[in-house]
Scaffold this motif. Sequence first.
Motif, mmCIF file in Angstrom:
data_model
loop_
_atom_site.group_PDB
_atom_site.id
_atom_site.type_symbol
_atom_site.label_atom_id
_atom_site.label_comp_id
_atom_site.label_asym_id
_atom_site.label_seq_id
_atom_site.Cartn_x
_atom_site.Cartn_y
_atom_site.Cartn_z
ATOM 1 N N THR A 154 11.270 2.609 -19.138
ATOM 2 C CA THR A 154 9.875 3.066 -19.168
ATOM 3 C C THR A 154 9.286 2.916 -20.568
ATOM 4 O OG1 THR A 154 10.700 5.335 -19.514
ATOM 5 C CG2 THR A 154 10.177 4.683 -17.269
ATOM 6 N N ARG A 155 10.116 3.114 -21.606
ATOM 7 C CA ARG A 155 9.604 2.969 -22.976
ATOM 8 C C ARG A 155 9.176 1.527 -23.247
ATOM 9 N NH1 ARG A 155 13.662 4.818 -25.323
ATOM 10 N NH2 ARG A 155 14.683 2.915 -26.077
ATOM 11 N N TRP A 156 9.982 0.568 -22.834
ATOM 12 C CA TRP A 156 9.623 -0.836 -23.053
ATOM 13 C C TRP A 156 8.436 -1.243 -22.194
ATOM 14 C CZ3 TRP A 156 10.582 -3.933 -26.838
ATOM 15 C CH2 TRP A 156 11.696 -3.716 -27.648
ATOM 16 N N LEU A 157 8.329 -0.669 -21.002
ATOM 17 C CA LEU A 157 7.171 -0.976 -20.164
ATOM 18 C C LEU A 157 5.892 -0.475 -20.825
ATOM 19 C CD1 LEU A 157 6.406 -2.199 -17.403
ATOM 20 C CD2 LEU A 157 6.605 0.077 -16.430
ATOM 21 N N LEU A 158 5.948 0.755 -21.362
ATOM 22 C CA LEU A 158 4.784 1.277 -22.070
ATOM 23 C C LEU A 158 4.495 0.456 -23.332
ATOM 24 C CD1 LEU A 158 5.350 5.137 -21.801
ATOM 25 C CD2 LEU A 158 3.436 3.849 -20.858
ATOM 26 N N HIS A 159 5.544 0.003 -23.988
ATOM 27 C CA HIS A 159 5.348 -0.806 -25.197
ATOM 28 C C HIS A 159 4.620 -2.109 -24.870
ATOM 29 C CE1 HIS A 159 6.151 -1.890 -29.343
ATOM 30 N NE2 HIS A 159 6.596 -3.071 -28.951
ATOM 31 N N LEU A 160 4.917 -2.698 -23.721
ATOM 32 C CA LEU A 160 4.218 -3.918 -23.316
ATOM 33 C C LEU A 160 2.735 -3.636 -23.094
ATOM 34 C CD1 LEU A 160 6.783 -5.501 -20.812
ATOM 35 C CD2 LEU A 160 6.231 -6.264 -23.127
ATOM 36 N N PHE A 161 2.416 -2.496 -22.473
ATOM 37 C CA PHE A 161 1.007 -2.129 -22.303
ATOM 38 C C PHE A 161 0.341 -1.933 -23.664
ATOM 39 C CE2 PHE A 161 2.230 -1.000 -17.940
ATOM 40 C CZ PHE A 161 1.152 -1.519 -17.253
ATOM 41 N N GLY A 162 1.060 -1.273 -24.583
ATOM 42 C CA GLY A 162 0.502 -1.059 -25.918
ATOM 43 C C GLY A 162 0.258 -2.363 -26.653
ATOM 44 N N MET A 163 1.179 -3.303 -26.555
ATOM 45 C CA MET A 163 1.011 -4.608 -27.198
ATOM 46 C C MET A 163 -0.185 -5.352 -26.613
ATOM 47 S SD MET A 163 4.990 -5.850 -27.467
ATOM 48 C CE MET A 163 4.506 -7.493 -28.019
ATOM 49 N N ALA A 164 -0.326 -5.300 -25.296
ATOM 50 C CA ALA A 164 -1.455 -5.982 -24.663
ATOM 51 C C ALA A 164 -2.773 -5.356 -25.096
ATOM 52 C CB ALA A 164 -1.308 -5.910 -23.144
ATOM 53 N N GLY A 165 -2.820 -4.011 -25.176
ATOM 54 C CA GLY A 165 -4.048 -3.343 -25.596
ATOM 55 C C GLY A 165 -4.402 -3.656 -27.039
ATOM 56 N N GLU A 166 -3.379 -3.687 -27.909
ATOM 57 C CA GLU A 166 -3.628 -3.996 -29.315
ATOM 58 C C GLU A 166 -4.109 -5.430 -29.482
ATOM 59 O OE1 GLU A 166 -3.143 -5.578 -33.128
ATOM 60 O OE2 GLU A 166 -1.846 -6.157 -31.445
ATOM 61 N N ASP A 189 1.766 -2.254 -35.654
ATOM 62 C CA ASP A 189 2.723 -1.345 -35.004
ATOM 63 C C ASP A 189 2.147 0.065 -34.856
ATOM 64 O OD1 ASP A 189 4.547 -3.386 -34.827
ATOM 65 O OD2 ASP A 189 5.622 -2.837 -36.670
ATOM 66 N N ILE A 190 1.401 0.496 -35.878
ATOM 67 C CA ILE A 190 0.770 1.824 -35.794
ATOM 68 C C ILE A 190 -0.251 1.851 -34.666
ATOM 69 C CG2 ILE A 190 -0.741 3.434 -37.005
ATOM 70 C CD1 ILE A 190 0.651 2.610 -39.599
ATOM 71 N N MET A 191 -1.034 0.779 -34.557
ATOM 72 C CA MET A 191 -2.017 0.705 -33.481
ATOM 73 C C MET A 191 -1.338 0.751 -32.108
ATOM 74 S SD MET A 191 -5.184 0.366 -32.493
ATOM 75 C CE MET A 191 -6.045 -0.151 -33.971
ATOM 76 N N ILE A 192 -0.233 0.029 -31.953
ATOM 77 C CA ILE A 192 0.502 0.038 -30.673
ATOM 78 C C ILE A 192 1.007 1.444 -30.360
ATOM 79 C CG2 ILE A 192 2.577 -0.814 -29.525
ATOM 80 C CD1 ILE A 192 2.177 -3.466 -31.001
ATOM 81 N N ASP A 193 1.507 2.146 -31.388
ATOM 82 C CA ASP A 193 2.009 3.511 -31.175
ATOM 83 C C ASP A 193 0.893 4.441 -30.711
ATOM 84 O OD1 ASP A 193 4.551 2.783 -31.856
ATOM 85 O OD2 ASP A 193 4.384 3.413 -33.954
ATOM 86 N N TYR A 194 -0.291 4.302 -31.311
ATOM 87 C CA TYR A 194 -1.410 5.153 -30.899
ATOM 88 C C TYR A 194 -1.841 4.849 -29.461
ATOM 89 C CZ TYR A 194 -2.352 7.517 -35.315
ATOM 90 O OH TYR A 194 -2.268 8.325 -36.407
#
Length: 591
Positions: free
Chosen positions: A494-506, A524-529
């Motif tokens: 689930t963490r990597w799935l969310l990370h993919l969404f964060g990367m796409a949004g950034e 990376d900070i933007m992806i975390d937010y």
Amino acid sequence: QVLFGRGWWRVGRLPALHGAKMSSKADPFRNGVVESDESGLGGGSATDSDGSGDAAKGCFGCTLAKLMQTAIDVVASIAFWYFLFFMYVPDWASWALLGGLLLTMVLWRVYRSYMLPKQTGEAIPYTCGYVRQGAKEMFLVATVHISPRSPKDVEEVIDRTRPDVAMIELDDERLDRMREPPAADEPPAQPRPEDLQTVTVSRRGHEAMTLLAQRGLWNGEWAGQVLSGSVVFDRDNPYGLKPSPADTFDGGIALVRRGSPNGEFAPFALKAHHAHKSGAEALLVVNNRGGLPLNRIGGSDALGDELKVFAKTGSCGFPPIPVLLVTKEDGEKLLAICGDSEGDDAAEPQAEFRVLPDSYPRRTLRKRLCQAVALLGSGIAILYGIIQCCGVDVGEEFLMAEIAAQARGIPCVCIDVDLNQFWSRLGWAVVPTPRNLFSSLVSWLAFPRVCFQFLYPPRSNIDVAGSMVLHAASFPLKTWVAFALAGFCASTVTRWLLHLFGMAGEAAAEKSGAVAVESQEDRDIMIDYINLLIQMYLLPQIYDAVAASRDEAMYRSVVAKRREQNANRVVVVVGAGHANGILQRARAEGL
């Protein structure tokens, strides 16, 4: 009072929602027990024959109470988050505060455990809750599905309270999957006659006979339709392993034997597809063993079997005709009649039946594939898959409830929503509509209040934190290892799935020029937010779909099943996450 959930605002909700007439002789929330008149939920006003006056006042009171609660939540949230993130507290004060918090939590729980027997009148485990409404009583057992303690608590409560009915947090489909097959020396359980399909078979010059048949899982798609026609048996294709010539059945009802002669792949769904291609309107299958199966035929726990049917037929939907399984004895009679009438169309047996409605959950291959992907992506399938691979029993408390109920000669009924409803609710909950966004915001405002109730549970609630500690203490080493490994693997997915969404949004924000990123660290900070915002939105919505909405559905089912069984004392077995939601609704709205 608002924090403990026992104050003026909850009293105001009762007549607003259901017009219950509360006894004026007793505090309705004394010791967490609701007491009302014998009329249950159907009270009215002494001055307004239609109750409209009380309803209007109740609605106004309920709205005012919600506004007041929201205002208090806002103030509490500001203070809570300011203290947590912005107020400087010396280390010694932090440790002293933590020690005082733990001490008061323990003392509060000691007091609760002392008061519980007085509250219920029965020596029940600490993990249980209780509601009384007149002569009606509900004992609720909060369980952890992998805990060895859970089945013992369930058995103890049923034995000590002697209920009229037991209720479990499952639907019929999941309970059927959990049941162990009977031993070789035990006769298989037989279905109830009212669950079977009635088929009338007639022949010229002979008296009509009535057969009972087990239904196909998908037969409910034709509910209410009357199907009739000649019963035809193709001697060249007795098992229906291939399509017969196109004019073999000619709008009639095909008759085939169950299984295959040499172990070939021959599920009911594949036989139905073949019969339909040969012109049949329905399919009768002759059982190859005594009696009839307890559950619907045609369902398969193995997704691979349905994929094989898809590969052979090209269909992801339900089979195109209903299927019925008749007993071996009745089927041999039909086969003999078909043999006697061979070559004489006028002497062919005629069958007729009206397809019964069926609420048993069913899903097409398309839906099963979607649900399988969702299970993997959410981590649920990984979590439970690893736990079961490690030999840890899951949900044993529900089977124990059924066994204990059978030993006392009382019914054990299911109260949960089926998986189709569950996934539908979850799917709509994660869609970021304005209503869902507002709901998530309001949920986070309530976090301090919910946190306080978790640390210091009201006397009328089940102590979820304390119950979890008691259950965890019963875990053997194998369960701890399996739980840790499963939790790590599921959270990683689930963490990597969310990370993919964060990367796409950034990437989208950077490409559109909405943000200017100067370094990989900024990226990376933007992806975390973005991940944080996604989680803050999703967590309340998932909780609402997985827990809160099911709490409401299970409470409604408890009330309906209690009335259906005419029961005064019930035992309800649910996971700890659902316990207080059901209890609060039972206290607010009655049994």
